[in-house]
Structure formats: structure tokens, C-alpha cells
Motif scaffolding. Structure first.
Motif, mmCIF file in Angstrom:
data_model
loop_
_atom_site.group_PDB
_atom_site.id
_atom_site.type_symbol
_atom_site.label_atom_id
_atom_site.label_comp_id
_atom_site.label_asym_id
_atom_site.label_seq_id
_atom_site.Cartn_x
_atom_site.Cartn_y
_atom_site.Cartn_z
ATOM 1 N N PRO A 167 8.266 -7.777 -1.556
ATOM 2 C CA PRO A 167 9.631 -7.334 -1.288
ATOM 3 C C PRO A 167 9.781 -7.093 0.215
ATOM 4 N N LEU A 168 10.640 -7.873 0.853
ATOM 5 C CA LEU A 168 10.918 -7.636 2.274
ATOM 6 C C LEU A 168 12.077 -6.651 2.340
ATOM 7 N N SER A 169 11.766 -5.401 2.641
ATOM 8 C CA SER A 169 12.768 -4.342 2.570
ATOM 9 C C SER A 169 13.284 -3.951 3.948
ATOM 10 N N TYR A 170 14.457 -3.380 3.949
ATOM 11 C CA TYR A 170 15.064 -2.822 5.169
ATOM 12 C C TYR A 170 14.147 -1.750 5.747
ATOM 13 N N ASN A 171 13.565 -0.948 4.873
ATOM 14 C CA ASN A 171 12.713 0.151 5.310
ATOM 15 C C ASN A 171 11.436 -0.346 5.985
ATOM 16 N N SER A 172 10.846 -1.416 5.465
ATOM 17 C CA SER A 172 9.611 -1.917 6.070
ATOM 18 C C SER A 172 9.869 -2.430 7.482
ATOM 19 N N ASN A 173 11.013 -3.077 7.690
ATOM 20 C CA ASN A 173 11.361 -3.534 9.033
ATOM 21 C C ASN A 173 11.519 -2.347 9.987
ATOM 22 N N LYS A 174 12.178 -1.290 9.503
ATOM 23 C CA LYS A 174 12.392 -0.105 10.344
ATOM 24 C C LYS A 174 11.088 0.623 10.637
ATOM 25 N N LEU A 175 10.178 0.671 9.667
ATOM 26 C CA LEU A 175 8.901 1.347 9.876
ATOM 27 C C LEU A 175 8.087 0.673 10.976
ATOM 28 N N VAL A 176 8.078 -0.653 10.983
ATOM 29 C CA VAL A 176 7.332 -1.371 12.016
ATOM 30 C C VAL A 176 8.030 -1.247 13.359
ATOM 31 N N ARG A 177 9.347 -1.332 13.347
ATOM 32 C CA ARG A 177 10.112 -1.305 14.601
ATOM 33 C C ARG A 177 10.163 0.078 15.235
ATOM 34 N N LEU A 178 10.473 1.103 14.449
ATOM 35 C CA LEU A 178 10.740 2.430 15.011
ATOM 36 C C LEU A 178 9.753 3.496 14.562
ATOM 37 N N GLY A 179 8.837 3.145 13.663
ATOM 38 C CA GLY A 179 7.836 4.096 13.205
ATOM 39 C C GLY A 179 6.427 3.716 13.622
ATOM 40 N N THR A 180 6.311 2.669 14.427
ATOM 41 C CA THR A 180 5.029 2.146 14.929
ATOM 42 C C THR A 180 3.996 1.960 13.816
ATOM 43 N N LEU A 181 4.466 1.612 12.630
ATOM 44 C CA LEU A 181 3.551 1.339 11.528
ATOM 45 C C LEU A 181 2.920 -0.033 11.741
ATOM 46 N N PRO A 182 1.595 -0.147 11.699
ATOM 47 C CA PRO A 182 0.959 -1.463 11.823
ATOM 48 C C PRO A 182 1.394 -2.384 10.677
ATOM 49 N N ARG A 183 1.635 -3.620 10.983
ATOM 50 C CA ARG A 183 2.061 -4.580 9.960
ATOM 51 C C ARG A 183 1.027 -4.694 8.848
ATOM 52 N N SER A 184 -0.229 -4.453 9.195
ATOM 53 C CA SER A 184 -1.303 -4.561 8.209
ATOM 54 C C SER A 184 -1.193 -3.527 7.099
ATOM 55 N N GLU A 185 -0.401 -2.457 7.304
ATOM 56 C CA GLU A 185 -0.236 -1.423 6.275
ATOM 57 C C GLU A 185 0.780 -1.825 5.212
ATOM 58 N N LEU A 186 1.577 -2.829 5.485
ATOM 59 C CA LEU A 186 2.569 -3.290 4.519
ATOM 60 C C LEU A 186 1.898 -4.136 3.439
ATOM 61 N N PRO A 187 2.561 -4.358 2.319
ATOM 62 C CA PRO A 187 1.999 -5.256 1.306
ATOM 63 C C PRO A 187 1.696 -6.627 1.900
ATOM 64 N N GLU A 188 0.675 -7.286 1.360
ATOM 65 C CA GLU A 188 0.345 -8.644 1.792
ATOM 66 C C GLU A 188 1.518 -9.578 1.488
ATOM 67 N N MET A 189 1.587 -10.687 2.230
ATOM 68 C CA MET A 189 2.723 -11.604 2.108
ATOM 69 C C MET A 189 2.957 -12.047 0.662
ATOM 70 N N ASN A 190 1.898 -12.354 -0.064
ATOM 71 C CA ASN A 190 2.047 -12.868 -1.433
ATOM 72 C C ASN A 190 1.901 -11.782 -2.499
ATOM 73 N N GLU A 191 1.963 -10.522 -2.083
ATOM 74 C CA GLU A 191 1.783 -9.413 -3.032
ATOM 75 C C GLU A 191 3.088 -9.099 -3.757
ATOM 76 N N THR A 192 3.039 -9.187 -5.079
ATOM 77 C CA THR A 192 4.164 -8.779 -5.912
ATOM 78 C C THR A 192 3.689 -7.656 -6.827
ATOM 79 N N PHE A 193 4.611 -7.070 -7.591
ATOM 80 C CA PHE A 193 4.280 -5.896 -8.402
ATOM 81 C C PHE A 193 4.711 -6.120 -9.841
ATOM 82 N N GLN A 194 3.785 -5.798 -10.759
ATOM 83 C CA GLN A 194 4.030 -6.012 -12.182
ATOM 84 C C GLN A 194 4.768 -4.850 -12.832
ATOM 85 N N SER A 195 4.782 -3.694 -12.171
ATOM 86 C CA SER A 195 5.400 -2.503 -12.769
ATOM 87 C C SER A 195 6.147 -1.698 -11.717
#
Length: 449
Positions: free
Chosen positions: A203-231
Motif C-alpha cells: 500500500p503506497l500511502s499518503y502517510n508513508s510519503n510524509k514520514l520519509v519526507r518530513l519525519g526522516t524515516l528511512p525508506r528501509s523501514e517501510l513495507p517491502e515493494m512487493n509486500e501485501t497483507f492477508q489480514s
């Protein structure tokens, strides 16, 4: 103590500097000519004018007018504000084509799209689409008249009742259509062929973009590109983890003091505890199916004509299959302003919001009844009941806190802590000390370190 977590000012300044430098290059004559010629390759007809570029929160757009009365628009993600430009464009194209086939929501027709390498002067990935003529956006129609572009939008307190109902009613129709679309996993849609899509990426979320841009969150902390969720529970847990990662990694302006950091950290540990226990979803909804959710579906992206009729919905980049609880939460924007920025605080926001929620749910019920009479909606597919329940139970605020990392602290101690852990005996600023006993011993040791 502050409730809302502030953005990292150093990161913000760097982001704006990158964007301003890029925008400066766009106004060179040769760049504008190259952009114009590029549009002409993908939209036939006699062009008469390339309009001045329009800047949005995430994109820069150029409109080309044609002699036949139509227009085409090319849109580039803004460097500095868009952290995942290629991914953003690909996901938006796929979801727009999906919605174009499966709904009647008005949106621009995509003429062409491509990567950075295809554009003139390598300006970035792009979408060329038909331009939708409009008089204003929904935010303009709802905003307090005396507020200018320099102010944050706030719903006009004196807005005419029939006008408000007309605008709310049309938006309700959009939500009804989105709610009928169901997918087997949580994630972003990927188009396989002309008629097939698969939930194949994170899920490419608005929040993930903001966390990397304005929260200095490393991109590596986000879900992997092909990671989806079953629940739904696994996705809520992942969002809870991101709240903790955010607090750990933001370099500047995150906390006021050592106790403020402890307070914020304990809140996030407790939220994660609830998420891991599956307290934010139910056995009926946890395993899906899941609904389409657009993080940026708000008034500024809804175009209307002079008769206040919706003629287009734009900016679908942060759209993905999400927990049903996201769709069941009422729209946060009914007052235009977000609760963490409300001048008089979250309690005052809640009181005003509830009044307008009654209006929105009333027109939503009307639209649902019309759709049921037409045979395009079943009674058990109504949104109004689940939205009412989400608001009354407090699930709305859980979803809000889960999806908005910078607003998390504005919500947790006032609205979530007491609901799940009972009333405290100390002030909100000190309640974290009482809650330490609720955490397991290993969480206590983590906090001490």
C-alpha cells in the motif's frame, strides 16, 4: 506539552529547496517548448495555448488548450515532496484505469504515461490526461469566504443548508461506488492486462510519503515493494510499528523533553499492543474482502462546475485496498480542517464535526436508498450504519490515529487510552507512568533502554 508531533523543520526546508530548484528550471523557454511538443505527440488536434503551470501539493501540471475546445494536461511529480515518483505514477495509472472500468466516477482519461527516461529533459515520470473543465474545487465551495489561500481551509459556519447537502450528497455517491469494490488482500493494484488487476504491491500511502519526507524515516523501514497483507490485523500491526519507528528516527522537533519522549513512546507501545491483540478489527472483517481506500480523497481534489455538480475527481496516487475499518470510518474532512489543527482542540472539533456528520449520514442514507431501489446496491452494503457505529464506538479515531503518524499523539491519550485501558487517575501528561504496568516486562526493559 504539545500533542501533535511537529515535522522535522530541517527536512522540510530541504524538501522545499529541492522543489523550488526544480520548478525554477521549468520556466526556461526551451523547457516549456519541449513540454508543449511532447504533449502534442500524444493528443492530436491544433494546439492554441500552453497555459502557465499549476503547482499542487505533489505535482506540477501543464495544460495545453486546443482549437476544438478540449485540453490535455501533463503532470509531473514534484521532486522534494514526492518521495516515490515512479511508484506513485505507476500505481495511480493502474488504479485510475481500474476505477474507469468498474465505476462511473468522473475522472480524467489517461492518454499516455511514462517514466523519467521518456520525458523531455528527464523531468520525471508523467501522466498525460484529458483536462476536465471546472469552475472550482469542492474545497472552494465549502470554505469560509474570508479565508484566503494563505489560510488553512475551514468549513463555512454559515453555509446554506441545501448547498451543504447537495455537495455532501454527491460525495456520498462516490463513496458508495468505492465501497462496492472488494479485493482479496491489502495492497496496491497492479494491472496485468486490459481487463485484469492484481493486488501485487505494498500500500503506497499518503502517510508513508510524509514520514520519509518530513519525519526522516528511512525508506528501509517501510513495507517491502512487493509486500501485501492477508489480514486487517497484520496491517494495523505494521502501521503501529511505523509509529514507533517514526519516533525513533525523526531527528529534529519530535519531542520537547525526556518525559515527553517517554510519554510518546509508551503511547505507541500500547497502541502496538492493541494492534497485535487484534483489538482494532473483528473476526468478520479481519480476513477481508477489503475495500478501495484513497488517502487523498478530499475536497481539493474534487472538481465542480458552476451548478455545484461534481465533474471530476483527481489525484488518485495514494489509493489501495485497505481494511474495511478504513471505509467504515466517516470522512475526516467534513469540516475541511483536520482535528489536530483545529484552533480550539480535539474536543471542540469533535463537537462541531458531530453536527455535520448527522447531515452527511442523512444524505448518505438517501443515496443508498436510491441505489437499492435501482438494484445497484444491496441493503447489507449500506455504509451509513457502519459509519455511524464507527463514530459512536470510537473506531473512527483509532483509524485516524493509525493512518496519520503526526496526529497520533493528538488522539491517543484523549480518545483511545481511556476506551481500551480504563480511566486514569493522573493528568494526560502523566498517565503514561500509570500505564507502564500494563506493558509486558520486555516492553518495560525496552523503554528503560
Amino acid at each position: 506539552m504539545r500533542t501533535r508531533m511537529c515535522f522535522d523543520d530541517v527536512a522540510w526546508e530541504r524538501s522545499e529547496a529541492i522543489q523550488e530548484a526544480w520548478i525554477h528550471t521549468l520556466f526556461k523557454k526551451e523547457t516549456l517548448m519541449d513540454i508543449g511538443r511532447f504533449i502534442l505527440k500524444h493528443r492530436s488536434g491544433k494546439a492554441i495555448e500552453l497555459c502557465d503551470p499549476k503547482a499542487g501539493g505533489f505535482n506540477m501540471s501543464f495544460r495545453m488548450k486546443y482549437e476544438d475546445g478540449g485540453s490535455a494536461m501533463i503532470r509531473f511529480p514534484n521532486p522534494g515532496t514526492t518521495m516515490f515518483p515512479e511508484e506513485k505514477v505507476r500505481r495511480e495509472v493502474d488504479i485510475m484505469r481500474y476505477l474507469y472500468q468498474h465505476t462511473t466516477i468522473p475522472m480524467p482519461f489517461i492518454l499516455h504515461w511514462g517514466t523519467n527516461e521518456e520525458t523531455p529533459l528527464a523531468l520525471g515520470p508523467f501522466i498525460i490526461m484529458e483536462y476536465i473543465d471546472h469552475a472550482m474545487d469542492l474545497g472552494d465551495a465549502l470554505n469560509t469566504p474570508e479565508l484566503t489561500i494563505k489560510h488553512r481551509l475551514i468549513l463555512d459556519p454559515n453555509i446554506d443548508g441545501p448547498r451543504l447537502e447537495l455537495l455532501y450528497r454527491q460525495f456520498a455517491g462516490i463513496l458508495i461506488q468505492l465501497s462496492k469494490l472488494q479485493l482479496p488482500m491489502i495492497g496496491s493494484l497492479v494491472q496485468i492486462d486490459d481487463f485484469t488487476w492484481d493486488v501485487g504491491q505494498r500500500p503506497l500511502s499518503y502517510n508513508s510519503n510524509k514520514l520519509v519526507r518530513l519525519g526522516t524515516l528511512p525508506r528501509s523501514e517501510l513495507p517491502e515493494m512487493n509486500e501485501t497483507f492477508q489480514s486487517a490485523s497484520s496491517y494495523f500491526s505494521r502501521l503501529a510499528d511505523l509509529h514507533i519507528d517514526h519516533l525513533i528516527h525523526q531527528r529534529n522537533d519530535a519531542v520537547d523533553s525526556a518525559d515527553d519522549r517517554r510519554r510518546r513512546y509508551v503511547a505507541r507501545l500500547m497502541f502496538r499492543k492493541l494492534a497485535r491483540e487484534g483489538r482494532f478489527t473483528s473476526s468478520c472483517t479481519d480476513l477481508g474482502p477489503f475495500n478501495i481506500c484513497c488517502d487523498d480523497l478530499r475536497p481539493s481534489n474534487i472538481l465542480i462546475n458552476d451548478d455545484l455538480q461534481i465533474v471530476g475527481v483527481v489525484d488518485w496516487e495514494f489509493t489501495y485496498a485497505a481494511p474495511v475499518e478504513f471505509s467504515h470510518a466517516p470522512p475526516w474532512w467534513l469540516l475541511l480542517e483536520q482535528l489536530e489543527y483545529w484552533p480550539d482542540g480535539i474536543v471542540a472539533w469533535t463537537e462541531v464535526y458531530e453536527l455535520h456528520l448527522k447531515t452527511f449520514l442523512s444524505v448518505l442514507r438517501e443515496q443508498e436508498s436510491v441505489a437499492i431501489d435501482r438494484g445497484i446496491l444491496k441493503d447489507e452494503q449500506r455504509l451509513s450504519g457502519p459509519m455511524q457505529q464507527s463514530w459512536e464506538s470510537g473506531d473512527f479515531l483509532v483509524v485516524y490515529a493509525a493512518r496519520k503518524s503526526f496526529a497520533f499523539d493528538a488522539v491517543f491519550w484523549k480518545k483511545i487510552d481511556g476506551r481500551f485501558f480504563g480511566p486514569g487517575t493522573s493528568s494526560e501528561d502523566d498517565r503514561w507512568k500509570e500505564r507502564l504496568d500494563i506493558l509486558t516486562d520486555d516492553k518495560k526493559q525496552t523503554w528503560k533502554r
